[in-house]
Motif scaffolding. Structure first.
Motif, PDB file in Angstrom:
ATOM      1  N   ARG A   1     -16.215   5.798  -5.380  1.00 54.22           N
ATOM      2  CA  ARG A   1     -16.081   4.886  -4.239  1.00 54.22           C
ATOM      3  C   ARG A   1     -14.644   4.974  -3.705  1.00 54.22           C
ATOM      4  NH1 ARG A   1     -20.797   2.270  -4.812  1.00 54.22           N
ATOM      5  NH2 ARG A   1     -21.571   1.925  -6.938  1.00 54.22           N
ATOM      6  N   GLY A   2     -14.544   5.051  -2.370  1.00 54.97           N
ATOM      7  CA  GLY A   2     -13.222   5.151  -1.762  1.00 54.97           C
ATOM      8  C   GLY A   2     -12.753   6.602  -1.714  1.00 54.97           C
ATOM      9  N   GLY A   3     -11.423   6.761  -1.618  1.00 47.19           N
ATOM     10  CA  GLY A   3     -10.846   8.104  -1.541  1.00 47.19           C
ATOM     11  C   GLY A   3     -11.052   8.757  -0.181  1.00 47.19           C
ATOM     12  N   LYS A   4     -11.056   7.979   0.882  1.00 46.17           N
ATOM     13  CA  LYS A   4     -11.263   8.515   2.234  1.00 46.17           C
ATOM     14  C   LYS A   4      -9.936   8.467   3.021  1.00 46.17           C
ATOM     15  CE  LYS A   4     -15.691   9.098   1.747  1.00 46.17           C
ATOM     16  NZ  LYS A   4     -16.647   8.342   2.583  1.00 46.17           N
ATOM     17  N   LEU A   5      -9.833   9.375   3.987  1.00 43.12           N
ATOM     18  CA  LEU A   5      -8.653   9.431   4.853  1.00 43.12           C
ATOM     19  C   LEU A   5      -9.003   8.844   6.203  1.00 43.12           C
ATOM     20  CD1 LEU A   5      -5.752  10.440   5.503  1.00 43.12           C
ATOM     21  CD2 LEU A   5      -6.838  12.570   6.298  1.00 43.12           C
ATOM     22  N   ARG A   6      -8.187   7.872   6.632  1.00 43.93           N
ATOM     23  CA  ARG A   6      -8.343   7.269   7.955  1.00 43.93           C
ATOM     24  C   ARG A   6      -7.078   7.575   8.758  1.00 43.93           C
ATOM     25  NH1 ARG A   6     -10.070   1.155   6.697  1.00 43.93           N
ATOM     26  NH2 ARG A   6      -8.133   1.315   5.473  1.00 43.93           N
ATOM     27  N   VAL A   7      -7.287   8.145   9.942  1.00 49.21           N
ATOM     28  CA  VAL A   7      -6.169   8.636  10.755  1.00 49.21           C
ATOM     29  C   VAL A   7      -6.153   7.910  12.103  1.00 49.21           C
ATOM     30  CG1 VAL A   7      -5.102  10.658  11.820  1.00 49.21           C
ATOM     31  CG2 VAL A   7      -6.326  10.878   9.643  1.00 49.21           C
TER      32      VAL A   7
ATOM     33  N   MET B   1     -20.671   4.741 -14.677  1.00 49.05           N
ATOM     34  CA  MET B   1     -19.227   4.708 -14.428  1.00 49.05           C
ATOM     35  C   MET B   1     -18.985   4.645 -12.926  1.00 49.05           C
ATOM     36  SD  MET B   1     -16.226   7.438 -15.475  1.00 49.05           S
ATOM     37  CE  MET B   1     -16.441   7.168 -17.228  1.00 49.05           C
ATOM     38  N   ASP B   2     -18.181   3.683 -12.528  1.00 47.11           N
ATOM     39  CA  ASP B   2     -17.750   3.546 -11.137  1.00 47.11           C
ATOM     40  C   ASP B   2     -16.268   3.906 -11.057  1.00 47.11           C
ATOM     41  OD1 ASP B   2     -20.174   2.762 -10.085  1.00 47.11           O
ATOM     42  OD2 ASP B   2     -19.824   0.646 -10.528  1.00 47.11           O
ATOM     43  N   VAL B   3     -15.972   4.924 -10.264  1.00 50.06           N
ATOM     44  CA  VAL B   3     -14.586   5.360 -10.069  1.00 50.06           C
ATOM     45  C   VAL B   3     -14.144   4.884  -8.684  1.00 50.06           C
ATOM     46  CG1 VAL B   3     -13.005   7.312  -9.973  1.00 50.06           C
ATOM     47  CG2 VAL B   3     -14.970   7.356 -11.535  1.00 50.06           C
ATOM     48  N   ALA B   4     -13.144   4.021  -8.666  1.00 48.02           N
ATOM     49  CA  ALA B   4     -12.643   3.457  -7.406  1.00 48.02           C
ATOM     50  C   ALA B   4     -11.334   4.146  -7.043  1.00 48.02           C
ATOM     51  CB  ALA B   4     -12.442   1.953  -7.538  1.00 48.02           C
ATOM     52  N   LEU B   5     -11.321   4.809  -5.895  1.00 45.77           N
ATOM     53  CA  LEU B   5     -10.126   5.474  -5.389  1.00 45.77           C
ATOM     54  C   LEU B   5      -9.629   4.741  -4.149  1.00 45.77           C
ATOM     55  CD1 LEU B   5     -11.293   9.213  -5.652  1.00 45.77           C
ATOM     56  CD2 LEU B   5      -9.934   7.910  -7.303  1.00 45.77           C
ATOM     57  N   GLU B   6      -8.336   4.763  -3.957  1.00 44.69           N
ATOM     58  CA  GLU B   6      -7.747   4.098  -2.791  1.00 44.69           C
ATOM     59  C   GLU B   6      -7.902   4.972  -1.552  1.00 44.69           C
ATOM     60  OE1 GLU B   6      -3.747   2.938  -3.385  1.00 44.69           O
ATOM     61  OE2 GLU B   6      -4.183   1.588  -5.053  1.00 44.69           O
ATOM     62  N   ASP B   7      -8.200   4.319  -0.452  1.00 39.79           N
ATOM     63  CA  ASP B   7      -8.220   5.035   0.819  1.00 39.79           C
ATOM     64  C   ASP B   7      -6.788   5.257   1.313  1.00 39.79           C
ATOM     65  OD1 ASP B   7     -11.004   5.091   0.871  1.00 39.79           O
ATOM     66  OD2 ASP B   7     -11.115   3.136   1.875  1.00 39.79           O
ATOM     67  N   VAL B   8      -6.600   6.321   2.092  1.00 44.04           N
ATOM     68  CA  VAL B   8      -5.278   6.660   2.638  1.00 44.04           C
ATOM     69  C   VAL B   8      -5.319   6.466   4.149  1.00 44.04           C
ATOM     70  CG1 VAL B   8      -3.567   8.491   2.980  1.00 44.04           C
ATOM     71  CG2 VAL B   8      -4.788   8.285   0.791  1.00 44.04           C
ATOM     72  N   ASP B   9      -4.422   5.649   4.645  1.00 46.55           N
ATOM     73  CA  ASP B   9      -4.304   5.416   6.088  1.00 46.55           C
ATOM     74  C   ASP B   9      -3.069   6.162   6.595  1.00 46.55           C
ATOM     75  OD1 ASP B   9      -6.501   3.794   5.869  1.00 46.55           O
ATOM     76  OD2 ASP B   9      -5.335   1.937   5.752  1.00 46.55           O
ATOM     77  N   MET B  10      -3.265   6.988   7.610  1.00 50.07           N
ATOM     78  CA  MET B  10      -2.154   7.791   8.143  1.00 50.07           C
ATOM     79  C   MET B  10      -2.079   7.599   9.658  1.00 50.07           C
ATOM     80  SD  MET B  10      -1.469  11.921   7.853  1.00 50.07           S
ATOM     81  CE  MET B  10      -2.872  12.335   8.885  1.00 50.07           C
ATOM     82  N   VAL B  11      -0.873   7.346  10.135  1.00 45.83           N
ATOM     83  CA  VAL B  11      -0.614   7.235  11.576  1.00 45.83           C
ATOM     84  C   VAL B  11       0.224   8.443  11.991  1.00 45.83           C
ATOM     85  CG1 VAL B  11       0.386   5.882  13.430  1.00 45.83           C
ATOM     86  CG2 VAL B  11      -0.715   4.731  11.499  1.00 45.83           C
ATOM     87  N   MET B  12      -0.299   9.226  12.894  1.00 46.75           N
ATOM     88  CA  MET B  12       0.366  10.459  13.344  1.00 46.75           C
ATOM     89  C   MET B  12       0.832  10.261  14.789  1.00 46.75           C
ATOM     90  SD  MET B  12      -1.101  14.346  13.090  1.00 46.75           S
ATOM     91  CE  MET B  12      -2.654  13.809  13.800  1.00 46.75           C
ATOM     92  N   MET B  13       2.160  10.375  14.995  1.00 43.41           N
ATOM     93  CA  MET B  13       2.753  10.179  16.319  1.00 43.41           C
ATOM     94  C   MET B  13       3.193  11.516  16.889  1.00 43.41           C
ATOM     95  SD  MET B  13       2.433   6.935  16.669  1.00 43.41           S
ATOM     96  CE  MET B  13       3.393   6.663  18.160  1.00 43.41           C
TER      97      MET B  13
END
Length: 259
Positions: A220-226, A127-139
């Protein structure tokens, strides 16, 4: 004249006597040669007769009596025998190669049959579980009247970043636990006493040992990019691009708040 004539007449008698002795000697030699030749012919006839009596056809008897022909025949027969022997050896060697190839093929096919029927599981689960990555811009607000709050801004930015990273890690963990539970249920439905299934498909779960992971579940995926930046009334500026490393976010935010 009478005496001379008599002497002249006597000479041929003497010559004729010598010629007679020579003729007698020649006749005796000829007789010996004829006797030897006749003996050889008689012996050959006896040998030919014995050959014919043994059942050999008459056409072959003369060939058998010819020693030169028989010698050539023996040599030719010997060469043919050597050729036949070499051909027979090649044939035997080729049969050995074919036998070895057939044995290897039989061994390989037997191994495949045993592997497919006994060593390979009846069912293959993954089983391959694909999660979306989250992109966040903090000002961060870099206005002059908020200068005394720079340290608070730094702490707030790092707290938000750490909270989001932990939330994404918790999402990955829960997704893996749920997928492993579904895999265990599927294995239980398909497994029976007549089916083969690997017994080492579980992976230890350090957080909740009673809920082991499944080794064939992949997240796979499910990472936070800031990405962080600063702004004020005069404009905005990005400190760094999207990154998966919280340490890089902390370094850039710290540099910005210390200015």
């Amino acid at each position: 004249l009478a005496h001379h004539t008599t002497h002249q007449a006597a000479a041929p008698c003497v010559l004729s006597g010598a010629a007679g002795r020579i003729a007698a000697m020649s006749a005796s030699n000829v007789g010996a040669e004829d006797l030897t030749r006749s003996q050889i012919v008689l012996r050959d006839r006896m040998d030919r007769g014995s050959i014919l009596e043994s059942g050999v056809p008459e056409d072959y008897a003369d060939a058998i009596m010819d020693s030169g022909y028989m010698a050539r025949l023996v040599q030719a027969t010997d060469r043919l025998q050597k050729k036949r022997k070499r051909a027979r050896n090649r044939y035997v060697q080729m049969n050995r190669y074919i036998l070895v190839a057939l044995l290897i093929q039989a061994g390989v096919t037997t191994y495949i049959a045993v592997f497919k029927t006994l060593l390979m599981p009846d069912f293959d689960f993954t089983m391959d579980v694909a999660l979306e990555d989250v992109d966040m811009v903090m000002m961060l607000d870099a206005s002059g009247h908020l200068g005394h709050l720079r340290k608070d801004q730094h702490k707030a930015a790092m707290s938000v970043t750490d909270t989001m990273v932990e939330a994404m890690e918790d999402l990955r963990y829960k997704s893996r636990v749920e997928a492993s539970r579904m895999m265990h249920a599927a294995r239980g439905e398909k497994s029976s006493r007549f089916s083969f299934e690997r017994a080492d498909y579980t992976v230890r779960n350090p957080r909740e040992p009673e809920k082991p992971f499944d080794r064939d579940v992949y997240i796979r995926g499910g990472k936070l990019r800031v990405a962080t930046g600063v702004f004020n009334a005069f404009g905005a500026n990005m400190l760094h691009s999207l990154t998966l490393q919280p340490q890089e976010v902390q370094r850039h935010v710290l540099d910005a708040t210390d200015r």
